[in-house]
Design a protein around this motif. Structure first.
Motif, PDB file in Angstrom:
ATOM      1  N   PRO A 173      28.986  -0.641 -35.603  1.00  0.00           N
ATOM      2  CA  PRO A 173      29.939  -0.173 -34.584  1.00  0.00           C
ATOM      3  C   PRO A 173      29.645   1.290 -34.260  1.00  0.00           C
ATOM      4  N   SER A 174      29.534   1.598 -32.981  1.00  0.00           N
ATOM      5  CA  SER A 174      29.165   2.957 -32.601  1.00  0.00           C
ATOM      6  C   SER A 174      29.496   3.208 -31.133  1.00  0.00           C
ATOM      7  N   PRO A 175      29.914   4.432 -30.794  1.00  0.00           N
ATOM      8  CA  PRO A 175      30.079   4.781 -29.380  1.00  0.00           C
ATOM      9  C   PRO A 175      28.750   5.107 -28.711  1.00  0.00           C
ATOM     10  N   ASP A 176      27.689   5.247 -29.513  1.00  0.00           N
ATOM     11  CA  ASP A 176      26.378   5.601 -28.982  1.00  0.00           C
ATOM     12  C   ASP A 176      25.643   4.359 -28.478  1.00  0.00           C
ATOM     13  N   GLU A 177      24.798   4.567 -27.489  1.00  0.00           N
ATOM     14  CA  GLU A 177      23.987   3.475 -26.977  1.00  0.00           C
ATOM     15  C   GLU A 177      22.869   3.161 -27.969  1.00  0.00           C
ATOM     16  N   VAL A 179      29.903 -13.159 -36.002  1.00  0.00           N
ATOM     17  CA  VAL A 179      29.637 -12.390 -34.782  1.00  0.00           C
ATOM     18  C   VAL A 179      30.603 -12.846 -33.693  1.00  0.00           C
ATOM     19  N   GLY A 180      31.562 -11.971 -33.358  1.00  0.00           N
ATOM     20  CA  GLY A 180      32.468 -12.227 -32.249  1.00  0.00           C
ATOM     21  C   GLY A 180      31.995 -11.535 -30.986  1.00  0.00           C
ATOM     22  N   GLU A 181      32.788 -11.623 -29.937  1.00  0.00           N
ATOM     23  CA  GLU A 181      32.361 -11.085 -28.638  1.00  0.00           C
ATOM     24  C   GLU A 181      32.188  -9.571 -28.653  1.00  0.00           C
ATOM     25  N   ASP A 182      32.889  -8.859 -29.562  1.00  0.00           N
ATOM     26  CA  ASP A 182      32.764  -7.401 -29.626  1.00  0.00           C
ATOM     27  C   ASP A 182      31.713  -6.937 -30.623  1.00  0.00           C
ATOM     28  N   ASP A 183      31.071  -7.871 -31.318  1.00  0.00           N
ATOM     29  CA  ASP A 183      30.175  -7.533 -32.425  1.00  0.00           C
ATOM     30  C   ASP A 183      28.704  -7.542 -32.020  1.00  0.00           C
ATOM     31  N   LEU A 233      25.745 -16.046 -17.850  1.00  0.00           N
ATOM     32  CA  LEU A 233      25.630 -15.338 -19.116  1.00  0.00           C
ATOM     33  C   LEU A 233      26.296 -16.123 -20.237  1.00  0.00           C
ATOM     34  N   ALA A 234      25.622 -16.176 -21.380  1.00  0.00           N
ATOM     35  CA  ALA A 234      26.215 -16.711 -22.607  1.00  0.00           C
ATOM     36  C   ALA A 234      26.034 -15.675 -23.702  1.00  0.00           C
ATOM     37  N   LEU A 235      26.899 -15.727 -24.706  1.00  0.00           N
ATOM     38  CA  LEU A 235      26.840 -14.806 -25.834  1.00  0.00           C
ATOM     39  C   LEU A 235      26.587 -15.589 -27.114  1.00  0.00           C
ATOM     40  N   ALA A 236      25.664 -15.094 -27.927  1.00  0.00           N
ATOM     41  CA  ALA A 236      25.300 -15.781 -29.165  1.00  0.00           C
ATOM     42  C   ALA A 236      26.276 -15.403 -30.281  1.00  0.00           C
ATOM     43  N   THR A 237      27.513 -15.855 -30.119  1.00  0.00           N
ATOM     44  CA  THR A 237      28.540 -15.633 -31.133  1.00  0.00           C
ATOM     45  C   THR A 237      28.503 -16.769 -32.150  1.00  0.00           C
ATOM     46  N   GLY A 238      29.155 -16.545 -33.280  1.00  0.00           N
ATOM     47  CA  GLY A 238      29.222 -17.608 -34.270  1.00  0.00           C
ATOM     48  C   GLY A 238      29.577 -17.085 -35.640  1.00  0.00           C
ATOM     49  N   ARG A 239      29.436 -17.962 -36.620  1.00  0.00           N
ATOM     50  CA  ARG A 239      29.751 -17.659 -38.002  1.00  0.00           C
ATOM     51  C   ARG A 239      28.461 -17.448 -38.791  1.00  0.00           C
ATOM     52  N   ARG A 242      30.851  -2.947 -30.261  1.00  0.00           N
ATOM     53  CA  ARG A 242      32.186  -2.381 -30.023  1.00  0.00           C
ATOM     54  C   ARG A 242      33.231  -2.961 -30.981  1.00  0.00           C
ATOM     55  N   GLY A 243      32.758  -3.643 -32.029  1.00  0.00           N
ATOM     56  CA  GLY A 243      33.671  -4.249 -32.994  1.00  0.00           C
ATOM     57  C   GLY A 243      33.934  -3.340 -34.177  1.00  0.00           C
ATOM     58  N   THR A 244      34.152  -3.942 -35.336  1.00  0.00           N
ATOM     59  CA  THR A 244      34.539  -3.162 -36.512  1.00  0.00           C
ATOM     60  C   THR A 244      33.607  -3.329 -37.705  1.00  0.00           C
ATOM     61  N   GLU A 245      32.847  -4.440 -37.772  1.00  0.00           N
ATOM     62  CA  GLU A 245      31.973  -4.682 -38.907  1.00  0.00           C
ATOM     63  C   GLU A 245      30.532  -4.851 -38.435  1.00  0.00           C
ATOM     64  N   PRO A 246      29.559  -4.369 -39.208  1.00  0.00           N
ATOM     65  CA  PRO A 246      28.161  -4.470 -38.790  1.00  0.00           C
ATOM     66  C   PRO A 246      27.713  -5.915 -38.564  1.00  0.00           C
ATOM     67  N   LYS A 247      26.763  -6.059 -37.670  1.00  0.00           N
ATOM     68  CA  LYS A 247      26.176  -7.367 -37.370  1.00  0.00           C
ATOM     69  C   LYS A 247      24.802  -7.468 -38.027  1.00  0.00           C
ATOM     70  N   PHE A 248      24.620  -8.543 -38.798  1.00  0.00           N
ATOM     71  CA  PHE A 248      23.348  -8.814 -39.452  1.00  0.00           C
ATOM     72  C   PHE A 248      22.764 -10.085 -38.852  1.00  0.00           C
ATOM     73  N   MET A 249      21.600  -9.975 -38.234  1.00  0.00           N
ATOM     74  CA  MET A 249      20.963 -11.126 -37.594  1.00  0.00           C
ATOM     75  C   MET A 249      19.453 -10.997 -37.693  1.00  0.00           C
ATOM     76  N   ALA A 250      18.799 -12.085 -38.060  1.00  0.00           N
ATOM     77  CA  ALA A 250      17.337 -12.131 -38.037  1.00  0.00           C
ATOM     78  C   ALA A 250      16.892 -12.791 -36.745  1.00  0.00           C
ATOM     79  N   GLN A 251      15.709 -12.406 -36.266  1.00  0.00           N
ATOM     80  CA  GLN A 251      15.208 -12.964 -35.008  1.00  0.00           C
ATOM     81  C   GLN A 251      13.722 -13.325 -35.135  1.00  0.00           C
ATOM     82  N   PRO A 252      13.417 -14.253 -36.060  1.00  0.00           N
ATOM     83  CA  PRO A 252      12.013 -14.617 -36.247  1.00  0.00           C
ATOM     84  C   PRO A 252      11.537 -15.604 -35.196  1.00  0.00           C
ATOM     85  N   PRO A 253      10.233 -15.664 -34.980  1.00  0.00           N
ATOM     86  CA  PRO A 253       9.690 -16.756 -34.184  1.00  0.00           C
ATOM     87  C   PRO A 253       9.517 -17.994 -35.056  1.00  0.00           C
TER      88      PRO A 253
END
Length: 252
Positions: A99-103, A146-150, A193-199, A218-229
């Protein structure tokens, strides 16, 4: 449908969400490892100093196991073809988003490159060709809720169908990452547009040509996601849904 996998939806939309693709316990174990490598303290928000910390090279047991559940193996077979994908030894890059106000500075629309250009060290010259050399799928492994703000990954639904006509004239050599983005992004602005939200434990399996983007957290907890091919075992199989989508795109 193939073992619960909606092939028509994948070909038309360019992605599928596999809910509960790996156990939450593996996500929890993976996050413990990742937290240590971020240099931040999960209990001290003052240490969450950067909008994104990019980690890579994770092949420990929680990551290998997460990538190789029976449900995911069945899905890989359904989309890339049985025998059409290479074994997965772990998960690659984790862009951990705080979560951060920075880009974040890495949230532009793009298609992931699949094979190196003339200079393997030049990421901007990495390439994509119409046969999807070097990549069978783009995959998004959620290791946190991961919610819509995360900072969920943004997806242009159906954008993969607009890309083959851009790539085809370039032949086997393909198009460089930056050049492709400059052409594919405006060509897909009309897509919904779709958002990749989920558990934690959910996985998105995406066509290699899908136009997608990160976004600020813009949420409250960090998002951890891997993006392998998902790497192909050889050329992408002509009888696979991945190749069928490419043919549909070329046919208009």
């Amino acid at each position: 449908m193939h073992d619960g996998i909606d092939i028509d939806a994948f070909i038309g939309d360019g992605y599928l969400k596999i809910g509960g693709a790996f156990p939450r316990e593996l996500a929890d174990a993976g996050r413990e490892i990742l937290w240590r490598d971020t240099g931040a303290d999960p209990e001290d928000r003052t240490t969450w100093k950067r909008p994104v910390v990019r980690l890579g090279g994770y092949a420990q047991e929680p990551f290998r196991a997460a990538a190789n559940t029976p449900r995911l193996h069945s899905a890989y077979d359904a989309l890339a073809g049985e025998g059409g994908w290479a074994p997965i030894g772990g998960l690659g890059t984790f862009p951990v988003r705080f979560p951060s106000p920075d880009e974040p500075g890495d949230d532009g629309w793009h298609i992931d490159a699949s094979f190196p250009g003339d200079d393997p060290a030049d990421f901007m010259d990495a390439r994509v060709n119409v046969a999807s050399k070097g990549r069978a799928l783009l995959m998004l492994f959620l290791f946190s809720d991961v919610g819509e703000d995360d900072a969920p990954t943004r997806i242009r639904v159906g954008s993969h169908l607009d890309v083959p006509p851009i790539l085809a004239p370039a032949g086997e050599g393909g198009v460089a990452f930056m050049d492709l983005a400059g052409r594919a992004v405006p060509a897909t602005e009309h897509r919904p547009l779709a958002l990749a939200t989920g558990r934690a434990g959910d996985v998105y399996l995406c066509h290699p040509f899908l136009v997608h983007a990160a976004q600020p957290h813009r949420g409250t907890e960090p998002k951890f996601m891997a993006q392998p091919p998902l790497l192909p075992a050889g050329p992408v199989r002509e009888d696979s849904p991945v190749a069928a989508a490419i043919r549909r795109g070329l046919a208009g």
